[in-house]
Design a protein around this motif. Structure first.
Motif, PDB file in Angstrom:
ATOM      1  N   TYR A 188      -4.367  -4.827   0.721  1.00 28.09           N
ATOM      2  CA  TYR A 188      -3.014  -4.691   1.233  1.00 28.09           C
ATOM      3  C   TYR A 188      -2.166  -5.934   0.936  1.00 28.09           C
ATOM      4  O   TYR A 188      -0.960  -5.933   1.123  1.00 28.09           O
ATOM      5  CB  TYR A 188      -3.025  -4.404   2.737  1.00 28.09           C
TER       6      TYR A 188
ATOM      7  N   LEU B 252      -0.225   3.278   1.288  1.00 31.81           N
ATOM      8  CA  LEU B 252       0.167   2.249   2.241  1.00 31.81           C
ATOM      9  C   LEU B 252       1.631   2.435   2.623  1.00 31.81           C
ATOM     10  O   LEU B 252       2.488   2.602   1.758  1.00 31.81           O
ATOM     11  CB  LEU B 252      -0.019   0.848   1.650  1.00 31.81           C
TER      12      LEU B 252
ATOM     13  N   ASP C 205       4.837   0.666   4.383  1.00 29.94           N
ATOM     14  CA  ASP C 205       5.410  -0.630   4.741  1.00 29.94           C
ATOM     15  C   ASP C 205       5.911  -0.567   6.181  1.00 29.94           C
ATOM     16  O   ASP C 205       6.873   0.136   6.491  1.00 29.94           O
ATOM     17  CB  ASP C 205       6.562  -0.964   3.790  1.00 29.94           C
TER      18      ASP C 205
ATOM     19  N   TRP D 135       1.214  -3.149   7.451  1.00 31.95           N
ATOM     20  CA  TRP D 135       0.920  -1.958   6.654  1.00 31.95           C
ATOM     21  C   TRP D 135       0.161  -0.945   7.485  1.00 31.95           C
ATOM     22  O   TRP D 135      -0.635  -1.298   8.360  1.00 31.95           O
ATOM     23  CB  TRP D 135       0.060  -2.296   5.431  1.00 31.95           C
TER      24      TRP D 135
END
Length: 345
Positions: free
Chosen positions: A107, A137, A139, A270
């Motif tokens: 990440y 992932l 944000d 994340w």
């Protein structure tokens, strides 16, 4: 709660010895070497995924030393990572692990892409084999409104419609709801159920488990492991009845949005949707990836790294894995349970 400045890059929000796993069959601890640190867990090879897998792990005494999102330090370099890799191999031998699996801090690749090349180079030189992986992932440094605006149209509409359905999301605390979830996932062995019940009973801050309800009827479940910087989703499980109901299908959306809200509250960077397979031709897997991407995240490519300490056992495991589908079809799980009980396992 850990100080985030001091714990940058580590996975668990609380110290591993505060985690419930430390008191069960899967010990978790921190490994610090050359200023690099990581949380690791020693678990059965098949991680209690089925009765058959648990039985095989027991018979062969196979354990995997898994490094969770590490090792990492603020100034990681080739020399430090080499020393750390050598240390983890020695540690694996000392505790009789069958193999070592490293899940890198992928990440961080968006911020420091050189970390990926560093792991690839050093761990290849140290004899680790790599496996290409993909995940989604999200944000989480954005505001709640910004995340909502970036949802795909149908997802955004479904989140809004949850309030019309009477579906609520609660922490998973009811023992019957726990058992229903385990039964649907076919995690009927005693140890898996014990682990989930331990999480529920101790209210461990490293893990959150949720259930979507319509009244008192459980519709869907999900779990999240919380890190300092990342939250890792276990995936959503729905009841068979939910899949056939037009109104109850919104339970999935209610759960996902609750996880996002909790992640924002915790201040993670994340949210990891725990794997996708963009290269697969399987329509089901394609739809799963499409659903995960509808929450505004992006596909991230990384590698996991494996080092086999007992090649003989690994060969046997691969052989048994190749026939596991056949064994599942003839339902040998109950037989294995009876054998273990007679052996006082």
């Amino acid at each position: 709660m850990k100080n985030k400045t001091e714990s940058a890059g580590t996975f668990w929000q609380r110290e591993p010895n505060e985690n419930y796993i430390g008191n069960t069959e899967e010990p978790m601890f921190q490994v610090n070497c050359c200023d690099c640190q990581a949380d690791v867990v020693l678990a059965p090879y098949f991680c209690h995924s089925s009765k058959i897998g648990t039985f095989i792990s027991w018979v062969l005494r196979t354990r995997v030393l898994t490094v969770m999102y590490g090792p990492y330090c603020s100034d990681i370099n080739e020399h430090k990572l080499q020393k750390w890799a050598q240390y983890i191999k020695r540690l694996g031998k000392e505790i009789s692990a069958t193999s070592i699996k490293i899940i890198p801090p992928f990440y961080l690749y968006a911020e420091k892409p050189e970390i990926k090349f560093l792991f690839d180079k050093v761990l290849d030189e140290q004899g680790f084999s790599s496996t290409e992986m993909y995940t989604v992932l999200l944000d989480m440094t954005q505001s709640k409104d910004e995340i909502f605006k970036k949802l795909k149209y149908e997802t955004r509409r479904s989140v809004r419609r949850v309030s019309e359905t009477g579906i609520t999301v609660e922490l998973l605390e009811d023992a019957d709801h726990v058992q229903q979830w385990q039964n649907i996932k076919c995690r009927t062995n005693e140890l898996s159920t014990k682990v989930i019940k331990s999480i529920v009973a101790t209210k461990d801050d490293n893990c959150s488990y949720y259930v979507a309800l319509n009244g008192q009827k459980a519709l869907a479940w999900t779990g999240v492991k919380w890190g300092v910087d990342v939250g890792c989703l276990e995936g959503i499980t729905t009841s068979p009845a939910t899949r056939l109901s037009k109104s109850n299908r919104f339970a999935n959306y209610a759960l996902q949005w609750r996880v996002i809200e909790e992640g924002l509250k915790r201040g993670i960077k994340w949210l990891d949707y725990a794997g996708v397979e963009p290269k697969s031709n399987d329509n089901k897997l394609h739809n799963i990836m499409k659903f995960k991407l509808s929450w505004g995240g992006e596909v991230v490519n990384y590698s996991t790294y494996t080092y086999d300490l007992s090649k003989g056992k690994i060969r046997i495991i691969k052989l048994l894995t190749s026939v596991q589908k056949v064994m599942n079809k003839i339902n040998l799980g109950d037989y294995f349970d009876s054998v273990k009980k007679k052996s006082n396992f």
